[in-house]
Design a protein around this motif. Structure first.
Motif, PDB file in Angstrom:
ATOM      1  N   ILE A   1       0.811  -1.226   0.000  1.00 55.27           N
ATOM      2  CA  ILE A   1       0.000   0.000   0.000  1.00 55.27           C
ATOM      3  C   ILE A   1       0.839   1.267   0.000  1.00 55.27           C
ATOM      4  N   THR A   2       2.154   1.130   0.113  1.00 58.67           N
ATOM      5  CA  THR A   2       2.991   2.331   0.063  1.00 58.67           C
ATOM      6  C   THR A   2       3.858   2.374  -1.192  1.00 58.67           C
ATOM      7  N   LYS A   3       3.461   1.639  -2.212  1.00 63.86           N
ATOM      8  CA  LYS A   3       4.139   1.749  -3.502  1.00 63.86           C
ATOM      9  C   LYS A   3       3.723   3.051  -4.168  1.00 63.86           C
ATOM     10  N   VAL A   4       4.465   3.456  -5.158  1.00 68.50           N
ATOM     11  CA  VAL A   4       4.287   4.771  -5.776  1.00 68.50           C
ATOM     12  C   VAL A   4       2.870   5.026  -6.276  1.00 68.50           C
ATOM     13  N   LEU A   5       2.235   4.069  -6.889  1.00 73.05           N
ATOM     14  CA  LEU A   5       0.926   4.305  -7.499  1.00 73.05           C
ATOM     15  C   LEU A   5      -0.245   4.055  -6.550  1.00 73.05           C
ATOM     16  N   SER A   6       0.013   3.713  -5.320  1.00 74.03           N
ATOM     17  CA  SER A   6      -1.050   3.411  -4.362  1.00 74.03           C
ATOM     18  C   SER A   6      -1.751   4.686  -3.891  1.00 74.03           C
ATOM     19  N   ILE A   7      -3.048   4.568  -3.676  1.00 70.25           N
ATOM     20  CA  ILE A   7      -3.831   5.700  -3.172  1.00 70.25           C
ATOM     21  C   ILE A   7      -3.431   6.059  -1.737  1.00 70.25           C
ATOM     22  N   HIS A   8      -2.828   5.126  -1.019  1.00 65.38           N
ATOM     23  CA  HIS A   8      -2.443   5.370   0.366  1.00 65.38           C
ATOM     24  C   HIS A   8      -1.277   6.340   0.504  1.00 65.38           C
ATOM     25  N   VAL A   9      -0.584   6.632  -0.562  1.00 62.32           N
ATOM     26  CA  VAL A   9       0.550   7.548  -0.480  1.00 62.32           C
ATOM     27  C   VAL A   9       0.333   8.830  -1.289  1.00 62.32           C
ATOM     28  N   ASN A  10      -0.891   9.117  -1.658  1.00 61.86           N
ATOM     29  CA  ASN A  10      -1.165  10.372  -2.373  1.00 61.86           C
ATOM     30  C   ASN A  10      -0.686  11.576  -1.571  1.00 61.86           C
ATOM     31  N   ASN A  11      -0.910  11.535  -0.250  1.00 61.94           N
ATOM     32  CA  ASN A  11      -0.494  12.671   0.567  1.00 61.94           C
ATOM     33  C   ASN A  11       1.022  12.775   0.680  1.00 61.94           C
ATOM     34  N   GLN A  12       1.729  11.716   0.347  1.00 59.59           N
ATOM     35  CA  GLN A  12       3.189  11.747   0.396  1.00 59.59           C
ATOM     36  C   GLN A  12       3.786  12.286  -0.901  1.00 59.59           C
TER      37      GLN A  12
END
Length: 161
Positions: free
Chosen positions: A119-130
């Motif tokens: 869930i913390t790969k580049v295209l994951s929605i979970h890291v949009n804020n990152q």
């Protein structure tokens, strides 16, 4: 020239809006996110905006004919900014992974490391804020200036030949 500066400001504000909207599309660390990342469709808007920003900067920099010494100095400062910003971003994503691990541990009593990596790969929605925050916005801004300066230097080099 005043028109180009106003358009530049408007485009930067539009890009900031895109960054902020995508940032808000991040689910909470323990929330289910569904399939895919719809924010990536919105992020595609940034590509033509970047192209347009570079063209505007080229136009502005050509009118003011910044000398080569200051152009190279600007490139140096922008490259330093990019390096520092990338380093900061890398540190932040690692800290965010830890936040997710802590949240999952509090909720379930254990942490699946593979799930956290997924869930913390580049295209994951979970890291949009990152990847879409004020730091990356300023990286976007300085990158557009960097590309414009490089183009101006190449144009000047070709004009001397």
């Amino acid at each position: 020239m005043k028109g180009a500066k106003i358009i530049l400001l408007i485009v930067y504000l539009l890009a900031l809006g895109v960054f902020l909207v995508i940032n808000q599309m991040t689910p909470f660390p323990s929330a289910s996110s569904g399939n895919g990342n719809p924010a990536l469709l919105l992020a595609l808007v940034l590509l033509p905006l970047l192209y347009f920003l570079v063209l505007l900067w080229i136009r502005i920099l050509r009118v003011y004919s910044i000398n080569t010494f200051f152009s190279l100095g600007g490139l140096f400062v922008i490259i330093i900014h990019q390096i520092i910003a990338f380093s900061y971003q890398k540190r932040e994503i690692n800290e965010y992974r830890q936040v997710i691990k802590n949240t999952l541990f509090k909720r379930y009593g254990n942490v699946d490391e593979e799930y956290v990596r997924t869930i913390t790969k580049v295209l994951s929605i979970h890291v949009n804020n990152q990847y879409f925050n004020l730091n990356t916005y300023f990286m976007f801004v300085t990158f557009s200036i960097l590309v414009a300066i490089v183009c101006i230097l190449r144009i000047k080099k070709k004009e001397k030949i």
